[in-house]
Write a protein that holds these residues in place. Structure first.
Motif, mmCIF file in Angstrom:
data_model
loop_
_atom_site.group_PDB
_atom_site.id
_atom_site.type_symbol
_atom_site.label_atom_id
_atom_site.label_comp_id
_atom_site.label_asym_id
_atom_site.label_seq_id
_atom_site.Cartn_x
_atom_site.Cartn_y
_atom_site.Cartn_z
ATOM 1 N N PHE A 283 33.502 10.239 5.727
ATOM 2 C CA PHE A 283 33.127 11.577 6.183
ATOM 3 C C PHE A 283 33.800 11.869 7.521
ATOM 4 N N PRO A 284 34.130 13.144 7.768
ATOM 5 C CA PRO A 284 34.693 13.470 9.079
ATOM 6 C C PRO A 284 33.689 13.183 10.185
ATOM 7 N N ARG A 285 34.212 12.816 11.356
ATOM 8 C CA ARG A 285 33.355 12.536 12.505
ATOM 9 C C ARG A 285 33.447 13.672 13.508
ATOM 10 N N ILE A 286 32.315 14.029 14.064
ATOM 11 C CA ILE A 286 32.275 15.091 15.061
ATOM 12 C C ILE A 286 31.618 14.562 16.335
ATOM 13 N N PHE A 287 31.809 15.296 17.409
ATOM 14 C CA PHE A 287 31.234 14.931 18.699
ATOM 15 C C PHE A 287 30.371 16.090 19.189
ATOM 16 N N VAL A 288 29.120 15.790 19.511
ATOM 17 C CA VAL A 288 28.214 16.836 19.997
ATOM 18 C C VAL A 288 27.708 16.460 21.381
ATOM 19 N N ASN A 289 27.292 17.465 22.141
ATOM 20 C CA ASN A 289 26.806 17.248 23.500
ATOM 21 C C ASN A 289 25.410 16.641 23.496
ATOM 22 N N THR A 290 25.218 15.676 24.369
ATOM 23 C CA THR A 290 23.883 15.170 24.649
ATOM 24 C C THR A 290 23.654 15.278 26.155
ATOM 25 N N GLU A 291 22.507 14.851 26.619
ATOM 26 C CA GLU A 291 22.190 14.978 28.045
ATOM 27 C C GLU A 291 23.160 14.193 28.920
ATOM 28 N N ASP A 292 23.596 13.022 28.453
ATOM 29 C CA ASP A 292 24.436 12.161 29.278
ATOM 30 C C ASP A 292 25.915 12.259 28.940
ATOM 31 N N SER A 293 26.237 12.305 27.635
ATOM 32 C CA SER A 293 27.650 12.286 27.245
ATOM 33 C C SER A 293 27.797 12.941 25.874
ATOM 34 N N TYR A 294 28.837 12.548 25.137
ATOM 35 C CA TYR A 294 29.046 13.072 23.798
ATOM 36 C C TYR A 294 28.545 12.058 22.765
ATOM 37 N N GLU A 295 27.971 12.565 21.696
ATOM 38 C CA GLU A 295 27.452 11.719 20.627
ATOM 39 C C GLU A 295 28.347 11.858 19.409
ATOM 40 N N GLU A 296 28.772 10.725 18.853
ATOM 41 C CA GLU A 296 29.665 10.731 17.700
ATOM 42 C C GLU A 296 28.850 10.628 16.412
ATOM 43 N N LEU A 297 29.140 11.526 15.447
ATOM 44 C CA LEU A 297 28.331 11.631 14.238
ATOM 45 C C LEU A 297 29.191 11.793 12.996
ATOM 46 N N HIS A 298 28.687 11.286 11.855
ATOM 47 C CA HIS A 298 29.263 11.641 10.559
ATOM 48 C C HIS A 298 28.820 13.069 10.207
ATOM 49 N N LEU A 299 29.738 13.867 9.639
ATOM 50 C CA LEU A 299 29.394 15.219 9.181
ATOM 51 C C LEU A 299 29.368 15.242 7.653
ATOM 52 N N ILE A 300 28.160 15.378 7.093
ATOM 53 C CA ILE A 300 27.988 15.498 5.641
ATOM 54 C C ILE A 300 27.672 16.951 5.329
ATOM 55 N N VAL A 301 28.524 17.598 4.560
ATOM 56 C CA VAL A 301 28.297 18.987 4.155
ATOM 57 C C VAL A 301 28.047 19.004 2.650
ATOM 58 N N TYR A 302 26.896 19.513 2.265
ATOM 59 C CA TYR A 302 26.453 19.493 0.869
ATOM 60 C C TYR A 302 26.118 20.925 0.452
ATOM 61 N N LYS A 303 26.573 21.316 -0.731
ATOM 62 C CA LYS A 303 26.432 22.719 -1.133
ATOM 63 C C LYS A 303 25.880 22.837 -2.546
ATOM 64 N N ALA A 304 25.025 23.853 -2.754
ATOM 65 C CA ALA A 304 24.562 24.226 -4.089
ATOM 66 C C ALA A 304 24.597 25.738 -4.182
ATOM 67 N N MET A 305 25.398 26.269 -5.114
ATOM 68 C CA MET A 305 25.611 27.708 -5.207
ATOM 69 C C MET A 305 26.123 28.227 -3.855
ATOM 70 N N THR A 306 25.468 29.184 -3.236
ATOM 71 C CA THR A 306 25.962 29.670 -1.948
ATOM 72 C C THR A 306 25.121 29.188 -0.778
ATOM 73 N N ALA A 307 24.309 28.164 -1.003
ATOM 74 C CA ALA A 307 23.558 27.531 0.084
ATOM 75 C C ALA A 307 24.254 26.230 0.464
ATOM 76 N N ALA A 308 24.382 25.989 1.766
ATOM 77 C CA ALA A 308 25.044 24.772 2.248
ATOM 78 C C ALA A 308 24.197 24.140 3.347
ATOM 79 N N VAL A 309 24.142 22.824 3.339
ATOM 80 C CA VAL A 309 23.400 22.090 4.359
ATOM 81 C C VAL A 309 24.331 21.079 5.014
ATOM 82 N N CYS A 310 24.280 21.016 6.336
ATOM 83 C CA CYS A 310 25.044 20.025 7.095
ATOM 84 C C CYS A 310 24.075 18.957 7.584
#
Length: 467
Positions: A283-310
């Motif tokens: 899965f692609p990895r993303i970096f998000v802001n936290t209080e102290d630094s950046y947090e590295e995360l897997h990005l799972i994007v799942y879709k059914a019809m026109t609804a999508a959840v990350c």
């Protein structure tokens, strides 16, 4: 404030050229401080075929402009430089890491009589002035020095710049906001309940975002991170996986299956087919802001019809087939049902409200506090296409008003009478901005003001705008 707009018509024989990207580069003045080492400052330069000495000269000029303006404003140096043909934009993304974009101004080529060469006029007032997958520059430099940093910059920006379509940028791109999907309370609570159940069942999930029809409904991320993720989803990932929308629960496209819930779910990132024995669980990895630094995360994007959840999971966790199968079996049927319910409820609300009539006004609204945006001017807005229902010169006036708003911190209102039947109104109040275009030929200033008040009362009845 009342202003009169200049012309809104151009000759039929004129040729118009849209703005274009001339160059984009990133440099750090600390990497080449001594004479003869100037090239070390340059971390990325587009286009790559530019001769080395010209790159050094252009970077040196920008560095000199920034340093010169620090004399007058030490903490707020130059952000842009305007010339007749070009505009240069300077942005210090992190300390000493400068990004510079050079854009050619739009121009009009006007034919001359008697066979003379055409006259070129640069429209220097036509441009509106104003890292999710790679983390910070400093982090990459600390991890692998200049070599790793330049590799990451080249990998990202060469692809990103190909998706940059300056000719289709307008006020919505200046805001960089998020479009929220309108929902009734009961359906919203269903979605919130769904998110809570999934996060409880899949304890690895740290953050969740829920979208329907490319519009946001729920997010557990900080606003700035969600803004960047939303931009990536709606302009890059979703268009690559577009599919026809399925109808509501009563549609023949969705027959009931006895003893089994329907399942239209699939992964947009990660495995393309769970049944494939050779499926890859990367899965692609993303970096998000936290209080102290950046947090590295897997990005799972799942879709059914026109609804999508990350779903975002700590990058240190190894995501395998077992986890993906568990997520698919848990989320797929529930998301399919939710997507159908949202579509059905939306259609019911549309039937209740009746057929839409063509209003006398069109508007753009943006809220700086929650990044919410709404536009009845845009018929279609993608990364490469901006299809609006008004004349480009009216969009230019909206941009001019926005620039005036950006210069002051106080709330204000600007009314512009165009040289046609149109009035353009901009209101700035309590970190909210509203831009209205009215087509009323014989209206006066008082009538226009009353019409805008009626719009605020009907469309924004729970939002405070100063009179």
């Amino acid at each position: 404030m009342l202003m009169i707009s200049p012309r809104m018509a151009s000759g039929m024989q004129e040729k118009q050229y849209t703005p274009s990207l001339l160059s984009f580069f990133i440099y750090n003045p600390k990497f080449g401080p001594r004479e003869g080492e100037e090239e070390k400052k340059i971390l990325f330069y587009h286009p790559i075929e530019i001769e080395k000495n010209e790159k050094i000269r252009n970077v040196g000029l920008c560095e000199a402009i920034v340093q010169f303006t620090r004399t007058f404003s030490p903490t707020n140096p130059a952000k842009s430089l305007h010339t007749q043909k070009n505009r240069q934009f300077f942005h210090e993304a992190e300390e000493n890491y400068w990004m510079v974009m050079v854009v050619r101004n739009p121009m009009v080529e006007k034919p001359n009589k008697d066979g003379k060469p055409p006259t070129v006029e640069y429209q220097e007032e036509e441009i509106i002035v104003s890292n999710l997958f790679n983390g910070t520059f400093s982090r990459a430099f600390e991890a692998g020095g200049v070599e790793l940093l330049t590799q990451k910059l080249e990998k990202f920006f060469y692809r990103y710049l190909q998706t940059l379509h300056l000719q289709s940028c307008d006020l919505l791109d200046v805001f960089g906001g998020i479009s929220f999907f309108p929902l009734d309370k009961m359906t919203y609570l269903k979605i919130q309940s769904f998110v809570n159940r999934v996060e409880e069942s899949l304890s690895l999930v740290k953050y969740t975002a829920f979208l329907y029809n490319d519009q946001l409904i729920w997010s557990g991320l900080e606003q700035d991170d969600m803004r960047i993720l939303y931009k990536y989803l709606t302009t890059s990932l979703f268009p690559r996986h577009s599919e026809p929308e399925l109808a509501g629960r009563d549609s023949p496209l969705r027959p009931e299956v006895a003893g089994n819930l329907l399942h239209y779910g699939r992964f947009l990132t990660g495995p393309a087919n769970l049944k494939d024995p050779d499926a890859k669980f990367r899965f692609p990895r993303i970096f998000v802001n936290t209080e102290d630094s950046y947090e590295e995360l897997h990005l799972i994007v799942y879709k059914a019809m026109t609804a999508a959840v990350c779903f975002m999971v700590n990058a240190a966790v190894d995501l395998n087939r077992e986890f993906c199968e568990q997520l698919d079996s848990l989320v797929g049927p529930q998301l399919t049902l939710l997507a159908s319910d949202i579509c059905e409820q939306f259609n019911i609300n549309r039937r209740i409200s009746g057929p839409e009539k063509e209003p006398q006004f069109k508007f753009i609204y943006f809220n700086h506090m929650n990044l919410a945006e709404k536009s009845t001017i845009h018929m279609r807005k993608t990364a490469s296409v901006s299809l609006t229902s008004v004349h480009p010169d009216l969009m230019k006036i909206l941009g001019d008003i926005n620039c005036d708003f950006a210069r002051v911190n106080e709330d204000e209102e600007i009314i512009v009478k165009a040289m046609t039947d149109y009035w353009v109104v901009g209101k700035k109040s309590d970190q909210r901005e509203l831009y209205v275009i009215l087509n009323q030929k014989n209206a006066n200033l008082i009538e226009v003001n009353e019409e805008v008040k009626r719009l605020c009362a009907t469309q924004f009845n729970n939002i405070f705008f100063l009179d």
